[in-house]
Scaffold this active site. Structure first.
Site, mmCIF file in Angstrom:
data_model
loop_
_atom_site.group_PDB
_atom_site.id
_atom_site.type_symbol
_atom_site.label_atom_id
_atom_site.label_comp_id
_atom_site.label_asym_id
_atom_site.label_seq_id
_atom_site.Cartn_x
_atom_site.Cartn_y
_atom_site.Cartn_z
ATOM 1 C CG ASN A 10 18.221 -67.782 -33.986
ATOM 2 O OD1 ASN A 10 17.218 -67.212 -33.563
ATOM 3 N ND2 ASN A 10 18.878 -68.678 -33.280
ATOM 4 C CD1 TRP A 11 17.697 -61.508 -36.618
ATOM 5 C CD2 TRP A 11 15.652 -60.620 -36.777
ATOM 6 N NE1 TRP A 11 17.634 -60.827 -37.809
ATOM 7 C CE2 TRP A 11 16.388 -60.267 -37.922
ATOM 8 C CE3 TRP A 11 14.337 -60.167 -36.654
ATOM 9 C CZ2 TRP A 11 15.843 -59.483 -38.950
ATOM 10 C CZ3 TRP A 11 13.795 -59.390 -37.665
ATOM 11 C CH2 TRP A 11 14.542 -59.049 -38.811
ATOM 12 C CE LYS A 12 21.144 -66.918 -31.183
ATOM 13 N NZ LYS A 12 22.317 -67.483 -30.561
ATOM 14 C CG HIS A 96 18.871 -72.530 -31.305
ATOM 15 N ND1 HIS A 96 19.540 -72.167 -30.164
ATOM 16 C CD2 HIS A 96 19.532 -71.957 -32.341
ATOM 17 C CE1 HIS A 96 20.564 -71.390 -30.498
ATOM 18 N NE2 HIS A 96 20.576 -71.242 -31.810
ATOM 19 C CD GLU A 98 20.827 -69.405 -27.898
ATOM 20 O OE1 GLU A 98 19.818 -68.838 -28.334
ATOM 21 O OE2 GLU A 98 21.989 -69.105 -28.251
ATOM 22 C CD GLU A 168 22.995 -73.010 -34.840
ATOM 23 O OE1 GLU A 168 23.209 -71.970 -35.472
ATOM 24 O OE2 GLU A 168 22.246 -73.055 -33.835
ATOM 25 N N GLY A 174 27.518 -67.815 -30.270
ATOM 26 C CA GLY A 174 27.591 -66.571 -29.494
ATOM 27 C C GLY A 174 28.914 -66.375 -28.773
ATOM 28 C CB SER A 214 30.965 -67.387 -33.934
ATOM 29 O OG SER A 214 30.618 -67.369 -32.560
ATOM 30 N N GLY A 235 23.318 -65.889 -35.876
ATOM 31 C CA GLY A 235 22.698 -65.205 -34.735
ATOM 32 C C GLY A 235 23.138 -63.757 -34.686
ATOM 33 N N GLY A 236 24.113 -63.469 -33.851
ATOM 34 C CA GLY A 236 24.565 -62.095 -33.584
ATOM 35 C C GLY A 236 24.782 -61.253 -34.831
HETATM 36 P P1 PGA Z 1 25.692 -66.838 -33.309
HETATM 37 O O1 PGA Z 1 24.355 -67.723 -33.105
HETATM 38 O O2 PGA Z 1 25.827 -66.600 -34.790
HETATM 39 O O3 PGA Z 1 25.467 -65.607 -32.535
HETATM 40 O O4 PGA Z 1 26.835 -67.686 -32.785
HETATM 41 C C1 PGA Z 1 24.021 -68.751 -33.994
HETATM 42 C C2 PGA Z 1 22.743 -69.412 -33.536
HETATM 43 O O5 PGA Z 1 22.510 -69.494 -32.337
HETATM 44 O O6 PGA Z 1 21.930 -69.869 -34.367
#
Ligand code: PGA
Length: 250
Positions: A10-12, A96, A98, A168, A174, A214, A235-236
Site C-alpha cells: 500500500n503505497w498511500k 483502509h 486512513e 490492521e 505507521g 508496521s 505500507g512504509g
Molecule cells: P504500515 O502501513 O506498514 O506503514 O504500518 C500499513 C497500512 O496502512 O496498510
C-alpha cells in the site's frame, strides 16, 4: 486446500508514475520466480496505469487504494470500478483505516463498495481493525465483528469467494508498533469465526486474512509463518524495492 498468501504493498500518497515505474523495474528481478505467494501493488491513482503496464508479463497484480461505490456520476475526485478495470487493474483496498479516519468512510460505505467490487469482478481487500483505546477496553473482538457484520451485509457465500480481509490494528499502522504474532492470530481467529457465522464454514476456511501494521523485513516471518496469517498489507516498508522484496521472501 491451503490458502495462497497475498503480500500487498500500500503505497498511500507516495510515488509519481516515474517513481512507480522505477520501483517495479528494480523489484521484478528481486522476486523473479517467486511463486509461493501472490503479490499486489496498490499505487496512487495517477500511477495505476503505469504500474499495470510495468508488471505486464509478471504474476504481480495492481489495484486501487480506494474505489467509489457508484457506477459513475458527480463525485468529484473519485474513481469508479469501470475506470479501475479499464486500465487493467484487478484489486482494490476498501475501508483502509486512513479512509475511515480522514475521509469519514463508515462500515455502511465499506459495504456498498464491497458490493460494487464483487459486481465488477474486482478483488476487494477489506480492511478492519481496532483503535488502541478499543483494544485497551477489551473491545477488539466486538469492533471486528461489527465491522464485518456490516461490511458483509447482503453478500452471499457464492459471491464472497474473492474477498480478502486485512486485519490492521489502527495503533500499529505507521507507528512502528507491530501486533505480536499472538495478538494477530487471536484477531484473525475472531475474524474467521465471525465470517463463518455470517457466510458459513467453507467460505471462512478459504478466506485469506492478511495482517497489516508496521510489517518490516525483520518481523515478516514471525507474523506470516503463523498458519492463521495469510499474507500482509505493507505500507512504509513497501516503498523500497529491496525492503518489500525481503518481506515477500521472508
Ligand atoms: P504500515 O502501513 O506498514 O506503514 O504500518 C500499513 C497500512 O496502512 O496498510
Amino acid at each position: 486446500m491451503p490458502r495462497k498468501s497475498l503480500i500487498a504493498a500500500n503505497w498511500k500518497m507516495y510515488k509519481t508514475p516515474a517513481e512507480s515505474k522505477a520501483f517495479v523495474e528494480a523489484f521484478l528481478p528481486l522476486v523473479a520466480g517467486h511463486t509461493r505467494d501472490e503479490i499486489a501493488l496498490f499505487p496512487s491513482v495517477t500511477s495505476l496505469a503505469t504500474v499495470v503496464e510495468a508488471v505486464k508479463g509478471s504474476a504481480i497484480a495492481a489495484g486501487l487504494q480506494n474505489m467509489h461505490f457508484a457506477e459513475e456520476g458527480a463525485y468529484t475526485g473519485e474513481t469508479s470500478a469501470t475506470m479501475l478495470k479499464a486500465v487493467g487493474a484487478t484489486h482494490t483496498l476498501i475501508g483502509h483505516s486512513e479512509r475511515r479516519q480522514y475521509f469519514n468512510e463508515t462500515d455502511v460505505i465499506v459495504n456498498k463498495k464491497l458490493h460494487t467490487a464483487l459486481k465488477h469482478g474486482i478483488i476487494p481487500v477489506v480492511c478492519v481493525g481496532e483503535h488502541l483505546h478499543e483494544r485497551e477496553a477489551g473491545l477488539t473482538s466486538d469492533v471486528l465483528c461489527t465491522q464485518l457484520k456490516i461490511a458483509f451485509e447482503g453478500v452471499s457465500a457464492e459471491a464472497a469467494t474473492p474477498i480478502v480481509i486485512a486485519y490492521e490494528p489502527v495503533w500499529a499502522i505507521g507507528t512502528g508498533k507491530t501486533a505480536t504474532p499472538e495478538m494477530a492470530v487471536e484477531a484473525h481467529k475472531t475474524i474467521r469465526n465471525q465470517v463463518a457465522e455470517i457466510l458459513g464454514e467453507e467460505v471462512a476456511e478459504a478466506l485469506r486474512i492478511l495482517y497489516g501494521g508496521s510489517v518490516k523485513p525483520d518481523n515478516a516471518c514471525d507474523l506470516m509463518c503463523q498458519a492463521e496469517i495469510d499474507g500482509a498489507l505493507v505500507g512504509g516498508a513497501s516503498l523500497k524495492p529491496d525492503s518489500f522484496a525481503a518481506i515477500v521472501k521472508y
